[in-house]
Design an enzyme around this catalytic site. Sequence first.
Site, PDB file in Angstrom:
ATOM      1  CG  HIS A  97      -0.280   0.029   2.534  1.00 50.60           C
ATOM      2  ND1 HIS A  97       0.591   0.846   3.056  1.00 50.60           N
ATOM      3  CD2 HIS A  97      -0.519  -0.907   3.726  1.00 50.60           C
ATOM      4  CE1 HIS A  97       0.933   0.631   4.245  1.00 50.60           C
ATOM      5  NE2 HIS A  97       0.051  -0.292   4.559  1.00 50.60           N
ATOM      6  CG  HIS A 101       4.019  -1.509   2.178  1.00 48.19           C
ATOM      7  ND1 HIS A 101       2.810  -2.077   1.841  1.00 48.19           N
ATOM      8  CD2 HIS A 101       4.476  -1.978   3.489  1.00 48.19           C
ATOM      9  CE1 HIS A 101       2.541  -2.622   3.032  1.00 48.19           C
ATOM     10  NE2 HIS A 101       3.473  -2.609   3.678  1.00 48.19           N
ATOM     11  CB  CYS A 133      -1.199  -7.204  20.313  1.00 51.85           C
ATOM     12  SG  CYS A 133      -2.221  -6.993  18.781  1.00 51.85           S
ATOM     13  CB  CYS A 161       1.591  -5.753  17.739  1.00 50.68           C
ATOM     14  SG  CYS A 161       0.554  -4.513  17.623  1.00 50.68           S
ATOM     15  CB  CYS A 170      -3.459  -3.844  20.494  1.00 53.67           C
ATOM     16  SG  CYS A 170      -2.298  -3.192  19.395  1.00 53.67           S
ATOM     17  CG  HIS A 212      -3.744  -4.090  15.937  1.00 51.00           C
ATOM     18  ND1 HIS A 212      -2.409  -4.325  16.280  1.00 51.00           N
ATOM     19  CD2 HIS A 212      -3.808  -4.517  14.368  1.00 51.00           C
ATOM     20  CE1 HIS A 212      -1.886  -4.823  15.196  1.00 51.00           C
ATOM     21  NE2 HIS A 212      -2.486  -4.992  14.168  1.00 51.00           N
ATOM     22  CE  LYS A 227      -0.484   2.734  12.807  1.00 45.53           C
ATOM     23  NZ  LYS A 227       0.592   2.082  13.289  1.00 45.53           N
ATOM     24  CE  LYS A 273       4.837  -4.523  10.740  1.00 44.70           C
ATOM     25  NZ  LYS A 273       6.071  -4.979  10.769  1.00 44.70           N
TER      26      LYS A 273
HETATM   27 ZN   LIG Z   1      -1.549  -4.689  18.166  1.00 45.72          ZN
END
Ligand SMILES: [Zn+2]
Length: 656
Positions: free
Chosen positions: A20, A23, A128, A131, A145, A148, A297, A300
């Site tokens: 995306h 990257h 998490c 992550c 998290c 997330h 934001k 990834k």
């Molecule tokens: Zn997370």
Amino acid sequence: MADRTFYLTTPIYYVNARPHLGHSYATIAADAMCRYRRLRGDRVYFLTGTDEHGERIAQVAAAAGVTPQAYADEISGAFRETWQRLGITNDDFIRTTEPRHAKVVQAILQKLYDAGEIYFGEYGGWYCYGCERFYTEKEIVDGKCPDHQTALTFIKEKNYFFRMSKYQGWLIKHLEDNPGFIQPERYRNEVLGFLREPLQDLSISRPKARLTWGIPLPFDDQYVTYVWFDALINYFSALGYPDGALYKEFWPHVEHLIGKDILKPHGVYWPTMLHAAGIPLYRRLDVHGYWTIGGGKMSKSIGNVVEAFELTDKYGHDAFRYFLLREMNFGLDASFSEEAFVGRLNADLANDLGNLVSRATTLIVNSGGVSRVPADSELDDLERQVRDRFARVREGVDEAMAEFAFQKALARIWELIGLLNGYVDVSKPWELAKSAAARPRLERVLYVLGESLRFLGIVLAPFLPDAAGKIRRAVGQTGEPKLSDAAWGRLAPGTPVQKLSGLFPRVDKEGRSQEEQIGKMYAATRTSNRPPTERAGLADPATTTPELANSVSIDQFSKIDLRVAEIIAAEAVAKSKKLLKLTVSLGDSQRTVVAGIAVHYAPADLVGKKVVIVANLEPAKLMGIESQGMVLVGSAGDRWAVLTLDRDLPPGARVK
Ligand SMILES: [Zn+2]
């Protein structure tokens, strides 16, 4: 940049999602940097790749009903294809599932284990799965998290640990002794901030009972390696550590380009791992900010995505590269919208650069070509300014690139483009062509323009590789460009010149397909990732319209003298966070205007812009500087925009 050997890595991208915008930015920025260093004549090695192990990959593969390897193959392939289509010039592409990588990871693990740097212990903590890491109590937000916003799981298990804690003091000292180790400076400070808390040992394994998709520990086959301990090692496994010729040549010159979301693994884990293993540290970590869309934001593992191809197929690779490199102040966050993209494409590329190239090549061809090199004594003031600007642009670009400030490098080049457009307007070569007496003057103008295009064709090459190549060919330059040739006076008389128009066609802002595109993009991002204020049920200030003010008569309004003003120089005002001191041209006069926009604009972003000012506002002193007018600025919430023109007008023109 005294060092003439350069090794640059991008992050290896996690294959849990397709490529995306985030990257693409990192890879394009690295590519522009490597192209620039090659243009300087440096020895360059450029690495990118994919990170393919871990729980998250095992989970998404299981959900898709394929093996983790098949899943990784597909997504890794999508990354390679994306970089090929975007013309990325990486020398290698590493995958963490390759045997050449696994072998080195196991060698490092064994080395650290034998040295007593790794021990077996028990740990319980909040984990998490997205992550793939434990969170400390301090990092957890509302029991969730922070990345997330999903619930964490408490896990207690026996694992292997790397004795990271014992390197805390050493790392702090290293950061203090080497201020340039992490840049921009805010990220060095952030790492020093992490290190004010006690540093824990790092769990570097996962039990096979829970996860098999990883590299087995060489000293215990019941465990696989934690994904970061695996991934970071790609930076030298790809060079053939420890005996490969590439490792020996390039490792001492390594810099890592990363996004700020992976600062901790790169700023804390990685240097301590390298130090413990007796391997030289990287020279520098170069950290960029986030791209945001609609306030959220883009990372990834969070699903708001702008696929590069939708935009590059429509507007071209060069325009996409230019926008990303020009719009983001390296290290800070930037906001992406197709509107802003099209705005820059029309203003900077179609108008400023495209028109200059088209006007200059047409004039040269129609006037019979470049016939002679003018003597320095013949040059007028403006021509001497152009000549002298060559060296200054090169110096400015070099300084900017030394700190990855792509936006500044491009601003320096666009200052020259602005100067050249002004030069064409003032010297009016089409009128000179009408009289034989003006022929010597016309020849000078043609030389200045041809020589300037040759210069631009070289210095633009890292940023706009396709367009720069076309410009060079239009002024008869074949072969690989060299930065050392970007010096005044090298264009030979009689060089064949060809007309080059439509380098960047203007995009019609009313275009239907474009509206559809914007609508689609916002629909996709707005539903998947609302800004936090909206989740909390508060109004987004960017979407509420303030009440209209009381009406004024046309007579009252006409007393306000609005003018087009060109920003010639901009600088921060000392001790002020908000103010910028601008020097603006109103055509036949210049003045100083202080504007409270420093939070939203870097000085380099403003130079060359044509804005609208209130020219008859009573002068006022701000921080000791007399401001002679006011720049018109729109705002909605924390999004601010300086008013510019959608078509070129000379400075001083009335606005009503
Ligand atoms: Zn997370």
